[in-house]
Structures are given as C-alpha cells and as structure tokens.
Design a protein around this motif. Structure first.
Motif, PDB file in Angstrom:
ATOM      1  N   GLY A  52       0.815  -1.208   0.000  1.00  0.00           N
ATOM      2  CA  GLY A  52       0.000   0.000   0.000  1.00  0.00           C
ATOM      3  C   GLY A  52       0.845   1.252   0.000  1.00  0.00           C
ATOM      4  O   GLY A  52       2.068   1.218  -0.121  1.00  0.00           O
ATOM      5  N   THR A  53       0.182   2.365   0.176  1.00  0.00           N
ATOM      6  CA  THR A  53       0.858   3.658   0.227  1.00  0.00           C
ATOM      7  C   THR A  53       1.604   3.794   1.547  1.00  0.00           C
ATOM      8  O   THR A  53       1.021   3.585   2.608  1.00  0.00           O
ATOM      9  N   PRO A  54       2.884   4.137   1.514  1.00  0.00           N
ATOM     10  CA  PRO A  54       3.646   4.281   2.759  1.00  0.00           C
ATOM     11  C   PRO A  54       3.233   5.523   3.550  1.00  0.00           C
ATOM     12  O   PRO A  54       2.894   6.544   2.975  1.00  0.00           O
ATOM     13  N   ALA A  55       3.295   5.379   4.874  1.00  0.00           N
ATOM     14  CA  ALA A  55       2.995   6.493   5.777  1.00  0.00           C
ATOM     15  C   ALA A  55       4.193   6.715   6.682  1.00  0.00           C
ATOM     16  O   ALA A  55       4.788   5.759   7.179  1.00  0.00           O
ATOM     17  N   GLU A  56       4.547   7.978   6.889  1.00  0.00           N
ATOM     18  CA  GLU A  56       5.680   8.284   7.759  1.00  0.00           C
ATOM     19  C   GLU A  56       5.327   7.933   9.201  1.00  0.00           C
ATOM     20  O   GLU A  56       4.208   8.140   9.646  1.00  0.00           O
ATOM     21  N   SER A  57       6.291   7.365   9.925  1.00  0.00           N
ATOM     22  CA  SER A  57       6.044   6.908  11.285  1.00  0.00           C
ATOM     23  C   SER A  57       7.268   7.150  12.161  1.00  0.00           C
ATOM     24  O   SER A  57       8.403   6.940  11.724  1.00  0.00           O
ATOM     25  N   LYS A 135       0.175  -2.621   6.382  1.00  0.00           N
ATOM     26  CA  LYS A 135       0.631  -1.246   6.502  1.00  0.00           C
ATOM     27  C   LYS A 135       2.082  -1.140   6.056  1.00  0.00           C
ATOM     28  O   LYS A 135       2.857  -2.080   6.206  1.00  0.00           O
ATOM     29  N   VAL A 136       2.420   0.006   5.516  1.00  0.00           N
ATOM     30  CA  VAL A 136       3.798   0.299   5.118  1.00  0.00           C
ATOM     31  C   VAL A 136       4.193   1.603   5.805  1.00  0.00           C
ATOM     32  O   VAL A 136       3.579   2.640   5.580  1.00  0.00           O
ATOM     33  N   LEU A 137       5.203   1.526   6.654  1.00  0.00           N
ATOM     34  CA  LEU A 137       5.662   2.678   7.427  1.00  0.00           C
ATOM     35  C   LEU A 137       7.083   3.031   7.022  1.00  0.00           C
ATOM     36  O   LEU A 137       7.863   2.144   6.665  1.00  0.00           O
ATOM     37  N   PHE A 138       7.424   4.328   7.078  1.00  0.00           N
ATOM     38  CA  PHE A 138       8.779   4.708   6.704  1.00  0.00           C
ATOM     39  C   PHE A 138       9.297   5.862   7.548  1.00  0.00           C
ATOM     40  O   PHE A 138       8.543   6.585   8.186  1.00  0.00           O
ATOM     41  N   ALA A 139      10.611   5.995   7.536  1.00  0.00           N
ATOM     42  CA  ALA A 139      11.317   7.138   8.108  1.00  0.00           C
ATOM     43  C   ALA A 139      12.340   7.563   7.063  1.00  0.00           C
ATOM     44  O   ALA A 139      12.778   6.756   6.246  1.00  0.00           O
TER      45      ALA A 139
END
Length: 152
Positions: A52-57, A135-139
């Motif tokens: 899915g679309t990545p979300a900043e976390s 979920k896809v999370l990124f920094a």
C-alpha cells in the motif's frame, strides 16, 4: 597409523555417505524480485511489491551519517520495535535503482539491521517497514555525499 592417502580415501567415503543421507548443506540461492531492483521511485516500488501507500512513522528509525565522506560505503541502520514486521527495506531516492536492500524479518528476530549502501550523490535515504497487516511505514534521513560512489 593411517597415511595421507588412506585418510583422504576415508574422508571421501564419509563425505559421500553424508551427502546421500542429506546431511551436507545445499547451495543457497537468494530469491528476490528482480523488477523491484529496477524501479526508479518509491511509489513504483510499492506497486511492484504489492504494498500500500507508505505512511511516515516515528516507530521506524533510520540511522546514518549526516555527511558521508565516501558514497561507495555509506553505513545505514534500520530498526523498529513494532511487532508484525515482514520486511525492512533501504531506499536511496537519487540512486539509479531506488531499492538498495530488502530484508525478510520474522518474529523470531529483532527488526534491527545495519548495512552499507552505495550512493552516487546526496539524497534522502528511506527506511521502510512492511507490516503483516499490510501497513507500510517509513522514516527518512538526508545524507550528503562528498565523494560519489555510483560512478562519480
């Protein structure tokens, strides 16, 4: 006492027995999605990996130098304490291929990796955690390169 020739003969027989019993290690081959290493953007990579679309976390952490003196060996660390991590990815935005590394993670290990990546120029580096629930999370972190590594 055994001489060298007899010892080698016995060793070969033992190795043959172990091989027929399946006790010797087999060749390991990495299985990866070759298309994933050819894409040029994070959005295209997520589509290729079926994510899915990545979300900043703030739960995903990336470590690395602010200024890398040699773009050929830039140390990067990616970690998260969240449960249910399936994959950890290291992306370098301005590299010819955005995906630099991908690691499969299970609950049996800590989701904490360190590696070295090659960077041709100053760029944003992303740590991406793909979770079991989809979920896809990124920094992200900006790394400035003073000496290019990808042909520079």
């Amino acid at each position: 006492m055994l001489n060298r020739r007899e010892m080698l003969s016995h060793s070969a027989k033992v190795a043959a027995l172990m091989a027929t019993a399946g006790l010797l290690p087999q060749a390991a081959h990495a299985a990866y999605n070759t298309r994933a290493f050819e894409v040029k953007s994070m959005a295209e990579l997520m589509k290729t990996l079926g994510a899915g679309t990545p979300a900043e976390s703030k739960d995903v952490t990336i470590t690395g130098p602010d200024i890398a003196e040699n773009g050929a060996v830039v140390p990067i660390g990616v970690s998260t304490a969240l449960p249910g991590v399936k994959k950890l990815l290291v992306l370098v935005e301005k590299n010819p291929s955005v995906l630099s590394a991908i690691f499969d993670v299970t609950d049996a290990i800590d989701a904490n990796i360190s590696t070295r990546v090659k960077m041709g120029q100053s760029s944003n580096v992303y740590a991406v955690a793909m979770m079991a629930d989809g979920k896809v999370l990124f920094a992200q972190k900006e790394v400035k390169v003073t000496l290019g590594g990808c042909g520079g």
